[in-house]
Design an enzyme around this catalytic site. Structure first.
Site, PDB file in Angstrom:
ATOM      1  N   TYR A  56       0.838  -1.198   0.000  1.00  0.00           N
ATOM      2  CA  TYR A  56       0.000   0.000   0.000  1.00  0.00           C
ATOM      3  C   TYR A  56       0.874   1.250   0.000  1.00  0.00           C
ATOM      4  O   TYR A  56       2.058   1.207   0.355  1.00  0.00           O
ATOM      5  CB  TYR A  56      -0.935  -0.008   1.215  1.00  0.00           C
ATOM      6  CG  TYR A  56      -2.071   0.983   1.127  1.00  0.00           C
ATOM      7  CD1 TYR A  56      -3.044   0.871   0.142  1.00  0.00           C
ATOM      8  CD2 TYR A  56      -2.172   2.044   2.026  1.00  0.00           C
ATOM      9  CE1 TYR A  56      -4.094   1.787   0.055  1.00  0.00           C
ATOM     10  CE2 TYR A  56      -3.222   2.956   1.956  1.00  0.00           C
ATOM     11  CZ  TYR A  56      -4.163   2.825   0.963  1.00  0.00           C
ATOM     12  OH  TYR A  56      -5.199   3.732   0.882  1.00  0.00           O
ATOM     13  N   SER A 155     -18.596  -3.360  -6.339  1.00  0.00           N
ATOM     14  CA  SER A 155     -17.669  -3.062  -5.245  1.00  0.00           C
ATOM     15  C   SER A 155     -18.314  -2.053  -4.300  1.00  0.00           C
ATOM     16  O   SER A 155     -19.366  -1.482  -4.584  1.00  0.00           O
ATOM     17  CB  SER A 155     -16.363  -2.492  -5.786  1.00  0.00           C
ATOM     18  OG  SER A 155     -16.587  -1.203  -6.342  1.00  0.00           O
ATOM     19  N   VAL A 157     -17.238   0.973  -3.512  1.00  0.00           N
ATOM     20  CA  VAL A 157     -17.303   2.282  -4.175  1.00  0.00           C
ATOM     21  C   VAL A 157     -18.384   2.263  -5.243  1.00  0.00           C
ATOM     22  O   VAL A 157     -19.143   3.228  -5.409  1.00  0.00           O
ATOM     23  CB  VAL A 157     -15.944   2.672  -4.785  1.00  0.00           C
ATOM     24  CG1 VAL A 157     -16.069   3.932  -5.637  1.00  0.00           C
ATOM     25  CG2 VAL A 157     -14.903   2.889  -3.699  1.00  0.00           C
ATOM     26  N   ARG A 177     -18.781  -8.612 -13.676  1.00  0.00           N
ATOM     27  CA  ARG A 177     -18.460  -9.877 -14.336  1.00  0.00           C
ATOM     28  C   ARG A 177     -19.681 -10.780 -14.473  1.00  0.00           C
ATOM     29  O   ARG A 177     -19.858 -11.463 -15.462  1.00  0.00           O
ATOM     30  CB  ARG A 177     -17.346 -10.599 -13.569  1.00  0.00           C
ATOM     31  CG  ARG A 177     -15.962 -10.044 -13.838  1.00  0.00           C
ATOM     32  CD  ARG A 177     -14.895 -10.777 -13.091  1.00  0.00           C
ATOM     33  NE  ARG A 177     -14.972 -10.527 -11.649  1.00  0.00           N
ATOM     34  CZ  ARG A 177     -14.070 -10.946 -10.772  1.00  0.00           C
ATOM     35  NH1 ARG A 177     -13.026 -11.636 -11.184  1.00  0.00           N
ATOM     36  NH2 ARG A 177     -14.203 -10.668  -9.496  1.00  0.00           N
ATOM     37  N   ASP A 178     -20.535 -10.791 -13.449  1.00  0.00           N
ATOM     38  CA  ASP A 178     -21.694 -11.674 -13.423  1.00  0.00           C
ATOM     39  C   ASP A 178     -22.968 -10.826 -13.415  1.00  0.00           C
ATOM     40  O   ASP A 178     -23.552 -10.572 -12.368  1.00  0.00           O
ATOM     41  CB  ASP A 178     -21.618 -12.573 -12.174  1.00  0.00           C
ATOM     42  CG  ASP A 178     -22.768 -13.562 -12.092  1.00  0.00           C
ATOM     43  OD1 ASP A 178     -23.610 -13.586 -13.019  1.00  0.00           O
ATOM     44  OD2 ASP A 178     -22.840 -14.299 -11.091  1.00  0.00           O
ATOM     45  N   GLY A 243      -8.261   2.374  -8.209  1.00  0.00           N
ATOM     46  CA  GLY A 243      -7.850   1.048  -7.761  1.00  0.00           C
ATOM     47  C   GLY A 243      -7.347   0.244  -8.935  1.00  0.00           C
ATOM     48  O   GLY A 243      -7.507   0.641 -10.100  1.00  0.00           O
ATOM     49  N   GLY A 244      -6.725  -0.894  -8.640  1.00  0.00           N
ATOM     50  CA  GLY A 244      -6.197  -1.760  -9.684  1.00  0.00           C
ATOM     51  C   GLY A 244      -6.331  -3.216  -9.292  1.00  0.00           C
ATOM     52  O   GLY A 244      -5.357  -3.885  -8.958  1.00  0.00           O
ATOM     53  N   MET A 245      -7.559  -3.731  -9.325  1.00  0.00           N
ATOM     54  CA  MET A 245      -7.843  -5.056  -8.794  1.00  0.00           C
ATOM     55  C   MET A 245      -7.026  -6.166  -9.441  1.00  0.00           C
ATOM     56  O   MET A 245      -6.598  -7.098  -8.770  1.00  0.00           O
ATOM     57  CB  MET A 245      -9.335  -5.368  -8.941  1.00  0.00           C
ATOM     58  CG  MET A 245     -10.241  -4.536  -8.058  1.00  0.00           C
ATOM     59  SD  MET A 245     -11.961  -5.024  -8.273  1.00  0.00           S
ATOM     60  CE  MET A 245     -12.766  -3.806  -7.232  1.00  0.00           C
ATOM     61  N   PHE A 267      -7.281   9.107  -8.387  1.00  0.00           N
ATOM     62  CA  PHE A 267      -7.820   9.636  -7.140  1.00  0.00           C
ATOM     63  C   PHE A 267      -7.458   8.702  -5.997  1.00  0.00           C
ATOM     64  O   PHE A 267      -7.589   7.489  -6.103  1.00  0.00           O
ATOM     65  CB  PHE A 267      -9.339   9.787  -7.209  1.00  0.00           C
ATOM     66  CG  PHE A 267      -9.926  10.361  -5.945  1.00  0.00           C
ATOM     67  CD1 PHE A 267      -9.874  11.722  -5.707  1.00  0.00           C
ATOM     68  CD2 PHE A 267     -10.488   9.536  -4.985  1.00  0.00           C
ATOM     69  CE1 PHE A 267     -10.387  12.259  -4.531  1.00  0.00           C
ATOM     70  CE2 PHE A 267     -11.005  10.056  -3.807  1.00  0.00           C
ATOM     71  CZ  PHE A 267     -10.955  11.423  -3.580  1.00  0.00           C
TER      72      PHE A 267
END
Length: 334
Positions: A56, A155, A157, A177-178, A243-245, A267
């Site tokens: 992080y 998610s 957010v 995705r689903d 974010g970058g899952m 951000f």
């Protein structure tokens, strides 16, 4: 008399299952200007795993208590304390770690939360809903009825953005995705369109919106997912990455950059908090609290674990197939 309070600690960085330990951690009595607070609910975030693993953007000194976000109740106050009252709901101090049953800290380390906000929502009020609110407010000057598109729409957010946008009279395209599973859930929250990630939705964006293109996109995945978002955007639109899952790079299709004047932005809520005044922060949180207290902003909860099963809760949070956040709860009374 309850047992000594415990905390979820780690003495080295690594995989949560290898380094997290449930340990006794006495809180003591509050001194002058301090308060004793007992945890009632804490949430588990991907950023918690990043801190534990060492990836992080901001890392605590070791040994550390896990968890960034949780809500507790004031059990006692020390001499001279007038800012907080016994029974007041507060945010657990992030710098000290939220996954602990009790903590004594200076009163200025606590943020008061209206008791009307349910504890399970109060525990999630300071990272994801504010992220959605700031992205909604700070990047585009919207007119009612305009469109927003986001990936990972299921998610925390994502579901916050759906509800906040709906509250503000804006429309959302939500990529998951689903879609079969999530479409009824997200539409019940106020989503307008829900589509599957690899369904080819980017080729029929105007059909989905009735002719419009979104001016704001939210990306927390990267890779091919963000490219699909980019191909949906209006001229001079902004795609905000927070974010970058999947860990894949965010890549820009050159023609969209040149011919559509598209803007790729980033951000980070932590940075916003550090660079804005307490008055701005308090106003933002008051808005979040009000919506939560009214039931206009709800975050789905996958499962709840008692504090003695906190490490099991972390394992569940890292598993797939969840339909919301995993919470750790405690009823420690001192």
């Amino acid at each position: 008399m309850n047992t000594e309070p415990q905390a979820v600690r780690y003495h080295e960085r690594g995989k949560p299952e290898d380094v997290l330990k449930l340990e006794s951690m006495p809180a003591g009595n509050p001194g002058k200007g301090e308060a004793l607070v007992a945890l009632r609910a804490a949430v588990i975030h991907p950023s918690d795993m990043g801190m534990i693993g060492g990836t992080y953007g901001r890392l605590p000194d070791l040994p550390a208590v896990g968890g960034r976000e949780g809500a507790g109740v004031v059990l006692a106050v020390g001499e001279g304390v007038t800012e907080l009252k016994v029974g007041q709901q507060v945010k657990m101090p992030e710098a000290l770690g939220a996954w602990r049953q009790a903590v004594v800290a200076p009163v200025e380390d606590f943020i008061a939360i209206p008791n009307e906000v349910p504890a399970e929502m109060a525990a999630q009020a300071f990272i994801n809903p504010p992220t959605a609110l700031r992205i909604l407010r700070d990047f585009i000057d919207f007119k009612p009825g305009e469109w927003i598109i986001q990936n990972a729409a299921n998610s925390a957010v994502g579901v916050s953005m759906i509800q906040l946008a709906h509250h503000c009279g804006l429309k959302t395209i939500n990529v998951v995705r689903d879609a079969e599973t999530w479409e009824p859930i997200l539409k019940d929250m106020g989503a307008d369109v829900v589509v599957a990630e690899e369904s080819g939705y980017e080729k029929k964006i105007k059909e989905l919106t009735g002719g419009a293109k979104p001016r704001l996109g939210l990306n927390s995945i990267g890779g091919d997912s963000v490219i699909r978002l980019i191909r949906c955007m209006a001229d001079s639109a902004k795609v905000v990455t927070f974010g970058g899952m999947v860990g894949d790079k965010v890549r820009f299709p050159t023609r969209n950059l040149i011919f559509n004047d598209l803007h790729l932005c980033g951000f980070w809520m932590d940075k916003w908090v550090r660079t804005h005044s307490k008055e701005e922060f308090d106003a933002m949180q008051a808005e979040i609290f009000d919506l939560m207290a009214k039931g206009a902003l709800k975050l789905p909860i996958d499962s709840t674990y008692s504090f003695d099963k906190a490490t099991e809760a972390v394992a569940r949070a890292n598993a797939g197939g969840r339909k919301g956040k995993v919470l750790i709860t405690s009823d420690w009374q001192g």
